[in-house]
Design a protein around this motif. Structure first.
Motif, short mmCIF file in Angstrom:
data_model
loop_
_atom_site.label_atom_id
_atom_site.label_comp_id
_atom_site.label_asym_id
_atom_site.label_seq_id
_atom_site.Cartn_x
_atom_site.Cartn_y
_atom_site.Cartn_z
N TYR A 59 -31.59 24.28 -53.41
CA TYR A 59 -30.63 23.19 -53.37
C TYR A 59 -29.31 23.59 -52.73
O TYR A 59 -28.75 22.84 -51.94
CB TYR A 59 -30.32 22.70 -54.80
CG TYR A 59 -31.52 22.16 -55.51
CD1 TYR A 59 -32.29 22.98 -56.34
CD2 TYR A 59 -31.92 20.84 -55.35
CE1 TYR A 59 -33.42 22.48 -56.98
CE2 TYR A 59 -33.04 20.34 -55.98
CZ TYR A 59 -33.78 21.17 -56.79
OH TYR A 59 -34.90 20.69 -57.43
N LEU A 109 -34.77 12.71 -52.20
CA LEU A 109 -33.47 13.00 -51.59
C LEU A 109 -32.36 12.82 -52.63
O LEU A 109 -31.42 13.64 -52.70
CB LEU A 109 -33.20 12.06 -50.41
CG LEU A 109 -34.24 12.05 -49.29
CD1 LEU A 109 -33.78 11.14 -48.16
CD2 LEU A 109 -34.49 13.45 -48.76
N HIS A 128 -32.40 15.72 -55.07
CA HIS A 128 -31.80 16.92 -54.45
C HIS A 128 -30.28 16.81 -54.50
O HIS A 128 -29.58 17.75 -54.91
CB HIS A 128 -32.30 17.03 -53.01
CG HIS A 128 -31.74 18.19 -52.25
ND1 HIS A 128 -32.42 19.38 -52.11
CD2 HIS A 128 -30.56 18.35 -51.59
CE1 HIS A 128 -31.68 20.23 -51.39
NE2 HIS A 128 -30.56 19.62 -51.07
N PHE A 140 -32.31 19.47 -47.29
CA PHE A 140 -33.50 19.12 -48.04
C PHE A 140 -34.76 19.61 -47.32
O PHE A 140 -34.88 19.51 -46.11
CB PHE A 140 -33.59 17.59 -48.21
CG PHE A 140 -34.82 17.15 -48.95
CD1 PHE A 140 -35.98 16.84 -48.26
CD2 PHE A 140 -34.82 17.08 -50.33
CE1 PHE A 140 -37.12 16.44 -48.94
CE2 PHE A 140 -35.95 16.69 -51.01
CZ PHE A 140 -37.11 16.37 -50.32
#
Lengths: 268, 96
Positions: free
Chosen positions: A32, A80, A83, A101
């Motif tokens: 991340y 998304l 994340h 990502f």
């Protein structure tokens, strides 16, 4: 590869991944963000992509927030968001460098090997964005109307020869199309300059993008120190006044996605 | 002490004082195309880029070698890279 063949290849790949998962359960590391090694760890119970628990990994001179789980393909919007929510959680305690990502490794050793050559560069970037956040500006317009207006302007300025053959007419058409793009970029740039003038006094690092999408004249990303977010907000409210033909929206604070790499650092 | 407010389009731009930053909203409105576009622009198009490799094995036999070079990208970036003109009215909510 045609679209249909690509879709079939992708279905076969997904199926092989499913079979592999059933036999071997391959796990991959989803990354991340990058942090300083001593920055706070994730809150217990923080979940990331696909609901997997997030943990901190401390490497050589860098820290990482990661989660480990089965390899999955596809990029639904929900992943998304998941994340970004982890990255934003990191942002609460100390500004991280978000990782794009889809960055995955088979294990921690592979991740550290990939990042090792970039440790000095990433530490320098972490220092650059320390205690800062990214604020976004989006300038929207009616792309079809703007393009029509630009086309009309170009046509009014163009003199084509009545005796031109098909080849020359084709080249003149291509030149007119290029000219329309120039007119649009000039107009977007002019509008952007007007918006940016409200932030100039703050002397913020900035990343500009002209015409990123048909209905977007420009976007800005500013790197703002946390204690200056209030001042930024005031400047943003002033920038929205007396606007015609465009709409301006602001977003943030974000983690500094646009300032995560030296090439994107930009400048005021 | 915080300075809070709501922008005319409903976005809350809130700044906390010293200490923990008060971020705006914990969830994004899925029906807000501008918020979604901003998310996609950042999460898919920006951030640190490092390639990753994964080998999928069954019973110790390598079957599939995937070189994951962060090929995921937003539609507009992909079009620019391929020099394909954008079509008006593209819906960026569909991300595959």
């Amino acid at each position: 590869m045609t679209g249909a063949r690509f879709a079939r290849a992708r279905r076969l790949l997904n199926k092989s991944v499913e079979y592999a998962s059933a036999f071997n359960g391959p796990l991959v590391l989803h990354v991340y963000c990058v942090r300083f090694p001593d920055d706070a760890a994730p809150d217990p119970g923080l979940l990331g992509v696909d609901g997997l628990p997030v943990r901190a990994v401390r490497g050589e001179g860098l820290g990482f927030w990661v989660s480990e789980g089965p390899l999955t393909m596809g990029t639904p919007v929900e992943r998304l968001r998941e994340h970004d929510l982890v990255v934003r959680s990191a942002l609460r305690s100390a500004t991280p460098l978000p990782v794009r990502f889809g960055t995955r490794f088979r294990d921690v050793a592979a991740m550290e090997a990939a990042f090792r050559p970039r440790i000095p560069e990433l530490r320098e970037q972490l220092e650059r964005v320390r205690d800062s956040v990214e604020m976004g500006v989006r300038i929207s317009w009616n792309g079809a109307e703007q393009r029509e207006a630009a086309g009309a302007l170009v046509r009014s300025q163009t003199r084509s020869s009545p005796t031109a053959g098909p080849g020359r007419r084709y080249l003149e058409q291509r030149r007119a199309e290029a000219r329309v793009e120039e007119v649009l970029r000039a107009r977007a740039s002019e509008i952007l300059e007007g918006i940016e003038s409200h932030f100039r006094q703050m002397q913020l690092p900035v990343v500009r993008t002209l015409l990123p999408e048909p209905n977007t004249a420009a976007t800005l990303a500013h790197l703002v120190h946390r204690r200056e977010v209030g001042s930024y907000r005031q400047a943003a409210l002033r920038a929205r006044e007396n606007l015609r033909e465009v709409a301006v929206s602001f977003s943030g604070p974000w983690a500094p996605y646009s300032f995560a790499a030296p090439a994107d650092a930009g400048g005021a | 002490m915080s300075d809070s407010g709501t922008s005319p389009d409903g976005m809350d731009i809130t700044a906390a004082g010293e200490g923990e930053l008060d971020l705006w909203g914990d969830t994004l409105d899925p029906d807000e195309p501008r918020s979604l576009a901003d998310l996609i622009n950042r999460v898919l198009d920006r951030g640190v880029v490092v390639s990753g490799d994964v080998t999928i094995s069954v019973a110790g036999v390598d079957l599939v070698y995937l070189q994951l070079h962060a090929l995921l990208t937003s539609i507009s970036t992909a079009r620019r890279s391929l020099k394909v003109p954008d079509r008006p009215g593209n819906d960026r909510r569909s991300v595959r």
